[in-house]
Design a protein around this motif. Structure first.
Motif, PDB file in Angstrom:
ATOM      1  N   MET A  46      34.378   7.538   9.058  1.00  0.00           N
ATOM      2  CA  MET A  46      35.457   6.335   9.376  1.00  0.00           C
ATOM      3  C   MET A  46      34.483   5.037   9.132  1.00  0.00           C
ATOM      4  O   MET A  46      33.078   5.015   9.243  1.00  0.00           O
ATOM      5  CB  MET A  46      35.553   6.359  10.929  1.00  0.00           C
ATOM      6  N   ARG A  47      35.142   3.946   8.385  1.00  0.00           N
ATOM      7  CA  ARG A  47      34.325   2.809   8.268  1.00  0.00           C
ATOM      8  C   ARG A  47      34.868   2.009   9.436  1.00  0.00           C
ATOM      9  O   ARG A  47      36.080   1.599   9.557  1.00  0.00           O
ATOM     10  CB  ARG A  47      34.966   2.230   6.981  1.00  0.00           C
ATOM     11  N   ILE A  48      34.003   1.174  10.162  1.00  0.00           N
ATOM     12  CA  ILE A  48      34.154   0.722  11.234  1.00  0.00           C
ATOM     13  C   ILE A  48      33.536  -0.689  11.213  1.00  0.00           C
ATOM     14  O   ILE A  48      32.363  -1.157  10.931  1.00  0.00           O
ATOM     15  CB  ILE A  48      33.552   1.371  12.461  1.00  0.00           C
ATOM     16  N   LEU A  49      34.194  -1.996  11.626  1.00  0.00           N
ATOM     17  CA  LEU A  49      33.843  -3.109  11.561  1.00  0.00           C
ATOM     18  C   LEU A  49      33.943  -4.012  13.231  1.00  0.00           C
ATOM     19  O   LEU A  49      34.929  -3.605  13.859  1.00  0.00           O
ATOM     20  CB  LEU A  49      34.931  -4.114  10.702  1.00  0.00           C
ATOM     21  N   LEU A  50      32.670  -4.188  13.717  1.00  0.00           N
ATOM     22  CA  LEU A  50      32.717  -4.589  14.897  1.00  0.00           C
ATOM     23  C   LEU A  50      32.451  -6.269  14.900  1.00  0.00           C
ATOM     24  O   LEU A  50      31.480  -6.575  14.109  1.00  0.00           O
ATOM     25  CB  LEU A  50      31.565  -4.165  15.554  1.00  0.00           C
ATOM     26  N   VAL A  51      33.336  -6.714  15.343  1.00  0.00           N
ATOM     27  CA  VAL A  51      33.330  -8.425  15.215  1.00  0.00           C
ATOM     28  C   VAL A  51      32.933  -9.118  16.358  1.00  0.00           C
ATOM     29  O   VAL A  51      33.559  -8.958  17.625  1.00  0.00           O
ATOM     30  CB  VAL A  51      34.817  -9.046  14.727  1.00  0.00           C
ATOM     31  N   GLY A  52      31.951  -9.816  16.334  1.00  0.00           N
ATOM     32  CA  GLY A  52      31.487 -10.728  17.682  1.00  0.00           C
ATOM     33  C   GLY A  52      30.222  -9.609  18.197  1.00  0.00           C
ATOM     34  O   GLY A  52      30.294  -8.544  18.066  1.00  0.00           O
TER      35      GLY A  52
END
Length: 379
Positions: free
Chosen positions: A1-7
């Protein structure tokens, strides 16, 4: 899975990323490093120019005249130019309702762009936002971080101004957009459960992840003075109850001058902060809380006795029968009593420290916590 964590706040997303990488996922963090703490990011929207020696002068002048911080614009612009790299992720998690930390209008514009080019979206409740602020203003709990605001003088209330940005008309548009478009909301600790429990998109509480492989238990026998550490972030000192800790420490220094060493820091980078509190036996973290945040947990993992949120709700949730932290109540006399007991019974410092480490290993292991996030996102 490609995961983006923002902040990023208090290294939460960095620890979560490390757990997810262990499980074989691709993870990217974009953040401004949480200000002076300067946590790592894969992509940074930090206001480098405004925070430089050259840029800080016009920034301060503009702020004095207009009360507007132009670094917000720089953070937004840097995020805008990163958007082409922030697409095609299976899952995106926002650290809170304003993860980019630009102006509200620009924040909404950027979030809409982000939502269009990715798949599932989740909101993490790990601090003040629209729902949390209004819950606290209605005084629904025994106490909250708003206590000093309710009781305080004008100079104290100044420190709370930023919180009311979450009640502004422009931010309410962000709140409504997120509530409509996210797949779910996750609370990072028990303090946020009651405000969210009736929300149809609430997925429950997942404990803060701590990378215990990077946080070693410190053998720190008491051979001389007992070291008490207080790290102050000036911007949120009242909401953390620092004024009460300081009052208690003045009494303790007089009462046990030959038995204690007190270390107090103000707004120092994370790496310097860690070096100083590593030598401490007791860490004073925060008062107006029911559960622990990341800073407290990291100190507990190192075997420190931490004064923080450890209310009955916390003990019941984790089925605890012995102290793993000291519940720091908003009462100076109580703080002095708890500190005095530890100073006069140093063996208890060692015992609580050992239990604290065991607790973090069991309940906050970063890989196990990452598995809980994956389950929440996938379901």
């Amino acid at each position: 899975m490609r995961i983006l964590l923002v902040g990023e706040f208090s290294r939460l997303h960095n620890s979560l990323k490390e757990g997810l990488l262990k499980l074989g996922h691709e993870v990217v963090i974009v953040s401004n490093g949480d200000g002076f703490k300067n946590y790592p990011s894969d992509y940074s929207n930090r206001a480098f120019w405004c925070e430089s020696k050259l840029g800080n002068l016009p920034r301060q002048l503009i702020y004095r005249i207009s009360k507007f911080d132009i670094s917000k614009i720089e953070r937004g612009l840097r995020f805008y130019f990163l958007l082409k790299k922030l697409k095609g992720f299976d899952c995106v998690q926002l650290i809170n309702e304003a993860p980019i930390q630009t102006t509200s209008k620009f924040e909404l514009y950027l979030l809409k762009k982000l939502f269009k080019q990715n798949h599932k979206f989740f909101l993490l409740c790990s601090g003040v936002d629209y729902i949390i602020l209004n819950h606290m203003l209605e005084k629904k709990e025994r106490y909250s971080i708003m206590n000093p605001y309710f009781e305080g003088k004008k100079e104290i209330k100044e420190q709370y101004k930023w919180m009311f940005d979450f009640n502004s008309k422009t931010h309410i548009k962000i709140h409504k957009f997120l509530l409509k478009n996210i797949n779910g909301i996750i609370a990072s600790d028990l303090d946020y459960v009651n405000p969210l429990k009736d929300n149809p998109k609430f997925l429950g509480m997942i404990p803060n992840p701590v990378n215990i492989s990077n946080v070693n238990y410190i053998e720190n026998p008491i051979e001389g003075k007992i070291v008490i550490f207080l790290g102050i972030n000036i911007g949120n000192s009242y909401s953390k109850g620092i004024h009460l800790f300081k009052e208690a420490l003045e009494i303790i220094k007089q009462k046990y001058a030959d038995k204690v060493e007190v270390i107090v820091t103000r707004n120092i980078p994370y790496q310097e902060y860690i070096k100083l509190f590593n030598k401490a036996h007791i860490v004073l973290d925060q008062i107006y809380a029911y559960d622990q945040g990341y800073n407290a947990l990291e100190a507990m993992a190192k075997g420190k006795v931490v004064f923080t949120g450890a209310e009955k709700e916390f003990e019941d949730y984790y089925n605890l029968t012995e102290k793993v932290a000291v519940n720091a109540l908003p009462n100076v006399e109580n703080l002095v009593t708890e500190l005095s007991y530890l100073i006069e019974n140093p063996n208890e410092i060692q015992a609580i420290g050992i239990r604290a480490r065991a607790f973090v290993e069991k309940e906050h292991n970063y890989v196990k916590v990452a598995e809980k996030y994956l389950k929440a996102w996938e379901n």
